[in-house]
Design a protein around this motif. Structure first.
Motif, mmCIF file in Angstrom:
data_model
loop_
_atom_site.group_PDB
_atom_site.id
_atom_site.type_symbol
_atom_site.label_atom_id
_atom_site.label_comp_id
_atom_site.label_asym_id
_atom_site.label_seq_id
_atom_site.Cartn_x
_atom_site.Cartn_y
_atom_site.Cartn_z
ATOM 1 N N ASP A 73 0.739 -1.402 -0.042
ATOM 2 C CA ASP A 73 0.005 -0.004 0.073
ATOM 3 C C ASP A 73 1.019 1.304 0.059
ATOM 4 O O ASP A 73 0.483 2.395 -0.514
ATOM 5 N N ARG A 74 1.995 1.207 0.694
ATOM 6 C CA ARG A 74 2.988 2.501 0.731
ATOM 7 C C ARG A 74 3.759 2.426 -0.487
ATOM 8 O O ARG A 74 4.118 3.522 -1.022
ATOM 9 N N LEU A 75 4.095 1.326 -1.336
ATOM 10 C CA LEU A 75 4.951 1.461 -2.328
ATOM 11 C C LEU A 75 4.258 1.478 -3.688
ATOM 12 O O LEU A 75 5.078 1.910 -4.703
ATOM 13 N N THR A 76 2.949 1.308 -3.614
ATOM 14 C CA THR A 76 2.321 1.327 -4.955
ATOM 15 C C THR A 76 1.484 2.661 -5.139
ATOM 16 O O THR A 76 0.368 2.688 -5.593
ATOM 17 N N ILE A 77 1.944 3.639 -4.441
ATOM 18 C CA ILE A 77 1.377 5.056 -4.533
ATOM 19 C C ILE A 77 1.278 5.556 -5.975
ATOM 20 O O ILE A 77 2.467 5.612 -6.628
ATOM 21 N N GLN A 78 0.304 5.885 -6.678
ATOM 22 C CA GLN A 78 0.142 6.228 -8.138
ATOM 23 C C GLN A 78 -0.461 7.680 -7.966
ATOM 24 O O GLN A 78 -1.583 7.897 -7.409
ATOM 25 N N ALA A 79 0.182 8.504 -8.933
ATOM 26 C CA ALA A 79 -0.261 9.732 -9.263
ATOM 27 C C ALA A 79 -1.348 9.656 -10.378
ATOM 28 O O ALA A 79 -1.371 9.007 -11.638
ATOM 29 N N THR A 80 -2.389 9.734 -10.034
ATOM 30 C CA THR A 80 -3.969 9.692 -10.748
ATOM 31 C C THR A 80 -4.787 10.931 -10.494
ATOM 32 O O THR A 80 -4.730 11.616 -9.802
ATOM 33 N N ARG A 81 -5.554 11.029 -11.551
ATOM 34 C CA ARG A 81 -6.743 11.780 -11.394
ATOM 35 C C ARG A 81 -7.754 11.574 -12.435
ATOM 36 O O ARG A 81 -7.647 10.962 -13.594
ATOM 37 N N PHE A 82 -9.156 12.358 -12.581
ATOM 38 C CA PHE A 82 -9.941 11.941 -13.238
ATOM 39 C C PHE A 82 -9.665 12.505 -14.709
ATOM 40 O O PHE A 82 -9.112 13.676 -14.783
ATOM 41 N N LEU A 108 -22.357 -3.302 -22.210
ATOM 42 C CA LEU A 108 -20.860 -3.330 -22.325
ATOM 43 C C LEU A 108 -20.046 -3.902 -21.015
ATOM 44 O O LEU A 108 -20.649 -3.578 -19.776
ATOM 45 N N THR A 109 -19.113 -4.722 -21.081
ATOM 46 C CA THR A 109 -18.240 -4.874 -19.837
ATOM 47 C C THR A 109 -16.780 -4.032 -19.903
ATOM 48 O O THR A 109 -16.151 -4.211 -21.130
ATOM 49 N N LEU A 110 -16.273 -3.450 -18.865
ATOM 50 C CA LEU A 110 -14.888 -2.756 -19.160
ATOM 51 C C LEU A 110 -14.084 -2.982 -17.853
ATOM 52 O O LEU A 110 -14.620 -3.216 -16.908
ATOM 53 N N TRP A 111 -12.969 -2.997 -18.064
ATOM 54 C CA TRP A 111 -12.006 -3.147 -17.019
ATOM 55 C C TRP A 111 -10.627 -2.082 -16.844
ATOM 56 O O TRP A 111 -10.436 -1.691 -17.797
ATOM 57 N N SER A 112 -10.778 -1.817 -15.739
ATOM 58 C CA SER A 112 -9.577 -0.697 -15.444
ATOM 59 C C SER A 112 -8.655 -1.449 -14.768
ATOM 60 O O SER A 112 -8.813 -1.835 -13.633
ATOM 61 N N LEU A 113 -7.479 -1.794 -15.234
ATOM 62 C CA LEU A 113 -6.273 -2.243 -14.507
ATOM 63 C C LEU A 113 -5.387 -1.409 -13.646
ATOM 64 O O LEU A 113 -5.054 -0.179 -14.328
ATOM 65 N N GLY A 114 -5.022 -1.498 -12.574
ATOM 66 C CA GLY A 114 -4.181 -0.540 -11.673
ATOM 67 C C GLY A 114 -5.102 0.647 -11.573
ATOM 68 O O GLY A 114 -4.534 1.785 -11.704
ATOM 69 N N CYS A 115 -6.454 0.522 -11.126
ATOM 70 C CA CYS A 115 -7.341 1.604 -10.978
ATOM 71 C C CYS A 115 -6.844 2.440 -9.878
ATOM 72 O O CYS A 115 -7.756 3.507 -9.484
ATOM 73 N N ALA A 116 -5.981 2.219 -8.869
ATOM 74 C CA ALA A 116 -5.829 3.083 -7.796
ATOM 75 C C ALA A 116 -6.827 3.394 -6.835
ATOM 76 O O ALA A 116 -7.623 2.381 -6.753
ATOM 77 N N SER A 117 -7.074 4.689 -6.582
ATOM 78 C CA SER A 117 -8.182 5.072 -5.885
ATOM 79 C C SER A 117 -9.330 5.519 -6.682
ATOM 80 O O SER A 117 -10.364 5.789 -6.071
ATOM 81 N N PHE A 122 -13.875 5.554 -12.579
ATOM 82 C CA PHE A 122 -15.051 6.347 -12.403
ATOM 83 C C PHE A 122 -14.956 7.077 -13.709
ATOM 84 O O PHE A 122 -16.131 7.600 -14.235
ATOM 85 N N SER A 123 -13.871 7.806 -14.043
ATOM 86 C CA SER A 123 -13.896 8.368 -15.510
ATOM 87 C C SER A 123 -14.266 7.710 -16.628
ATOM 88 O O SER A 123 -15.293 7.923 -17.437
ATOM 89 N N MET A 124 -13.874 6.283 -16.723
ATOM 90 C CA MET A 124 -14.466 5.620 -17.900
ATOM 91 C C MET A 124 -15.942 5.103 -17.523
ATOM 92 O O MET A 124 -16.667 5.227 -18.653
ATOM 93 N N ALA A 125 -16.320 5.084 -16.320
ATOM 94 C CA ALA A 125 -17.669 4.850 -16.189
ATOM 95 C C ALA A 125 -18.837 6.099 -16.637
ATOM 96 O O ALA A 125 -19.746 6.033 -17.405
ATOM 97 N N ILE A 126 -18.151 7.156 -16.319
ATOM 98 C CA ILE A 126 -18.994 8.607 -16.813
ATOM 99 C C ILE A 126 -18.947 8.703 -18.249
ATOM 100 O O ILE A 126 -19.852 8.989 -18.922
ATOM 101 N N SER A 127 -17.710 8.530 -18.615
ATOM 102 C CA SER A 127 -17.525 8.625 -20.559
ATOM 103 C C SER A 127 -18.689 7.524 -21.042
ATOM 104 O O SER A 127 -19.424 7.869 -21.831
ATOM 105 N N THR A 128 -18.755 6.398 -20.565
ATOM 106 C CA THR A 128 -19.779 5.453 -20.885
ATOM 107 C C THR A 128 -20.948 5.576 -20.816
ATOM 108 O O THR A 128 -21.922 5.717 -21.623
ATOM 109 N N LEU A 166 -11.375 16.560 -7.844
ATOM 110 C CA LEU A 166 -12.424 16.549 -9.038
ATOM 111 C C LEU A 166 -12.053 17.637 -10.072
ATOM 112 O O LEU A 166 -12.745 17.958 -11.008
ATOM 113 N N ALA A 167 -10.980 18.130 -10.111
ATOM 114 C CA ALA A 167 -10.576 19.189 -11.043
ATOM 115 C C ALA A 167 -10.509 18.858 -12.381
ATOM 116 O O ALA A 167 -10.869 19.702 -13.098
ATOM 117 N N GLY A 168 -10.321 17.643 -12.728
ATOM 118 C CA GLY A 168 -10.703 17.306 -14.030
ATOM 119 C C GLY A 168 -12.147 16.820 -14.637
ATOM 120 O O GLY A 168 -12.481 16.560 -15.960
#
Length: 282
Positions: A73-82, A108-117, A122-128, A166-168
């Protein structure tokens, strides 16, 4: 704050080998300081004085496996945003629109690998959801987000984000898909959240994932952690999870000179993506 004790060469190599063996993560010398700080912080929490003793804890049976998850949990900190890479989501919307126009399927069925937080999922879900809301016939979707970090998944399942995170997200999308909370945060609307599920997955154990026949797979900003041969192996496994006609979206620059006989590259100047060719009867 106390300075983290120096990580000796032998200990760095041993920890580096453990991370690659168990999680596929490859750390180079530039990441040595990051590893040292994260290990030392966890050691202070457990009142462990040296790296060797902590290594023994992580490798000790069931309790060690539990501690390993906490360390990851400490070592897989990912920079992510919407909507981190807008061209990828524009491509997703175009794909969903074409799918809705041409297929007789009901969803449709969709998959987000390495979805982090959860921001990418959720961005994929909103677009869909935005595309499907404009279709004449009813269509639905289901999206799975996976990550190796239990803490990141806990945040994703909560679906609660600050206004800054939610800036994006445009004001109109925020109004449709989020609900303001008393503490100033925004929670994903129930109608959207119910379309998603989140599960822990180590991509080295990709073969155990039950996902099959997927229409869309996003695998961005994940492969950079792995060696080139492993990236190719994982990609070949992902192809088998795609439905005929399915879309695979990768991070630009994460893989080069890779192709697959069942895939056709998407002609796009800003997105690295492929579609799976339809199966032909023998």
């Amino acid at each position: 704050m106390r300075r983290a004790p120096e990580l000796p060469d032998a200990d760095f190599e041993r920890w580096r080998q453990l991370l690659e063996t168990r999680a596929g993560m490859v750390l180079d010398d530039r990441q040595r300081s990051f590893l040292q700080i994260q290990l030392a912080a966890r050691m202070r929490e457990l009142a462990i004085a040296d790296y060797d003793s902590y290594y023994q804890v992580v490798c000790a049976g069931i309790s060690g496996r539990i501690e390993w998850v906490r360390l990851l949990d400490r070592l897989t900190i990912q920079a992510t945003r919407f909507f981190r890479h807008p061209p990828s989501f524009a491509l997703l919307e175009a794909y969903v629109s074409e799918f809705a126009r041409t297929t007789e399927g009901q969803g449709l069925t969709l998959w987000s690998l390495g979805c982090a937080s959860g921001e990418e999922a959720f961005s994929m879900a909103i677009s869909t959801a935005e595309v499907l809301a404009r279709q004449a016939r009813p269509l639905t979707f289901a999206l799975t987000g996976t990550d190796i970090s239990s803490e990141a998944l806990r945040q994703a399942r909560q679906g609660s984000y600050s206004l800054q995170r939610l800036a994006g997200v445009s004001a109109s999308l925020r109004e449709r898909y989020f609900r303001a909370q008393a503490d100033g945060s925004f929670e994903v609307a129930a109608g959207l959240a119910e379309r998603l599920c989140f599960a822990r997955l180590n991509v080295l154990e990709l073969g155990q994932a039950p996902l099959q026949g997927l229409n869309v797979i996003f695998c961005q900003n994940l492969l950079i952690y792995f060696r080139r041969w492993l990236r190719r192996d994982l990609l070949n496994q992902l192809v088998q999870r795609l439905a005929p006609g399915g879309l695979l979206v990768l991070g630009v620059g994460e893989v080069s000179n890779w192709s697959h006989p069942q895939l056709v590259p998407v002609d796009h100047p800003e997105v690295l993506a492929f579609t799976r060719q339809p199966d032909h009867p023998a």
